[in-house]
Motif scaffolding. Sequence first.
Motif, mmCIF file in Angstrom:
data_model
loop_
_atom_site.group_PDB
_atom_site.id
_atom_site.type_symbol
_atom_site.label_atom_id
_atom_site.label_comp_id
_atom_site.label_asym_id
_atom_site.label_seq_id
_atom_site.Cartn_x
_atom_site.Cartn_y
_atom_site.Cartn_z
ATOM 1 N N PHE A 11 -32.904 -7.018 5.041
ATOM 2 C CA PHE A 11 -31.997 -7.641 5.991
ATOM 3 C C PHE A 11 -30.585 -7.553 5.426
ATOM 4 C CE2 PHE A 11 -36.136 -9.647 6.526
ATOM 5 C CZ PHE A 11 -36.317 -9.560 7.897
ATOM 6 N N GLN A 12 -29.674 -7.010 6.227
ATOM 7 C CA GLN A 12 -28.320 -6.731 5.764
ATOM 8 C C GLN A 12 -27.329 -7.692 6.410
ATOM 9 O OE1 GLN A 12 -27.575 -3.819 3.658
ATOM 10 N NE2 GLN A 12 -25.696 -4.982 3.338
ATOM 11 N N THR A 13 -26.485 -8.305 5.583
ATOM 12 C CA THR A 13 -25.351 -9.081 6.084
ATOM 13 C C THR A 13 -24.078 -8.408 5.586
ATOM 14 O OG1 THR A 13 -25.240 -10.541 4.156
ATOM 15 C CG2 THR A 13 -26.740 -11.189 5.946
ATOM 16 N N ASP A 14 -22.946 -8.991 5.906
ATOM 17 C CA ASP A 14 -21.678 -8.395 5.481
ATOM 18 C C ASP A 14 -21.552 -8.338 3.961
ATOM 19 O OD1 ASP A 14 -20.954 -8.095 8.098
ATOM 20 O OD2 ASP A 14 -19.813 -9.961 8.204
ATOM 21 N N ARG A 15 -22.180 -9.293 3.282
ATOM 22 C CA ARG A 15 -21.968 -9.405 1.841
ATOM 23 C C ARG A 15 -23.168 -9.000 0.984
ATOM 24 N NH1 ARG A 15 -18.600 -15.071 1.012
ATOM 25 N NH2 ARG A 15 -16.826 -14.542 2.354
ATOM 26 N N ILE A 16 -24.355 -9.102 1.562
ATOM 27 C CA ILE A 16 -25.529 -8.913 0.706
ATOM 28 C C ILE A 16 -26.684 -8.300 1.488
ATOM 29 C CG2 ILE A 16 -26.513 -11.202 1.179
ATOM 30 C CD1 ILE A 16 -27.264 -11.333 -1.815
ATOM 31 N N GLU A 17 -27.506 -7.565 0.765
ATOM 32 C CA GLU A 17 -28.744 -7.030 1.332
ATOM 33 C C GLU A 17 -29.918 -7.777 0.704
ATOM 34 O OE1 GLU A 17 -30.910 -2.720 2.035
ATOM 35 O OE2 GLU A 17 -29.945 -3.102 0.102
ATOM 36 N N THR A 18 -30.776 -8.328 1.556
ATOM 37 C CA THR A 18 -31.955 -9.043 1.084
ATOM 38 C C THR A 18 -33.193 -8.192 1.336
ATOM 39 O OG1 THR A 18 -30.943 -11.187 1.586
ATOM 40 C CG2 THR A 18 -33.338 -11.142 1.298
ATOM 41 N N ILE A 19 -33.924 -7.910 0.287
ATOM 42 C CA ILE A 19 -35.151 -7.111 0.415
ATOM 43 C C ILE A 19 -36.325 -8.062 0.612
ATOM 44 C CG2 ILE A 19 -36.688 -5.471 -0.716
ATOM 45 C CD1 ILE A 19 -34.245 -4.399 -2.222
#
Length: 220
Positions: A11-19
């Motif tokens: 899941f991608q946000t403006d600041r971080i990618e969460t696997i």
Amino acid sequence: MLSLQNISKSFQTDRIETIALSDINLHVNKGEFVSVMGPSGCGKSTLLNIMGLLDQPSSGEVSIDETPITSYKDKQITGLRSQKIGFIFQSFHLIHDLKVLDNVELPLLYRKMSAKERKALAITALEKVGLSARIHHYPTQLSGGQQQRVAIARAIVGKPEILLADEPTGNLDSHMGSEIMSLLESLHQQDNTTIVMVTHDEEMAKRTQRTIRVFDGQLI
């Protein structure tokens, strides 16, 4: 029956990618009863959503009956999900303004059948879960265990081959939870339904044929 090959989900946000999931390879055989365990936030529900075609992986391939569905269009996926997969949720997700019978009929509205056929199938499903006497009640008039039985009837009304359950006993006391588990075992044995169940309860997991453990988005 149900196969996941090299499945990853992020899941991608403006600041971080969460696997959420990383390189998952899993095969569930037809008629198997599998439990999925792991700590909160480890990816169990994400895994279940991908199995149920509610979410798409970032990479990898999902197959049902040895048929990859990667190239399926949204309408095809919706049709396949409607025909083959039933869902049971921890929070029941019943519509309180609808009577029990109408709640159970809901998945059948997407199929081409008469109101009479829908009603007959819904009554049969409610008989299987022991609630045929409650068809004209509203969900708020039922106990938690009874509401979960309604949710199970709704999940099986279309006679799915695969039943996916996300913490189906999580909101129930131990007695009610054991009753719901017995009902799932009965559905598995009598109808040869393939069941994948997410649970935090070791005792419930022991009653399934196989336990899969997830940690930090990976199978262990």
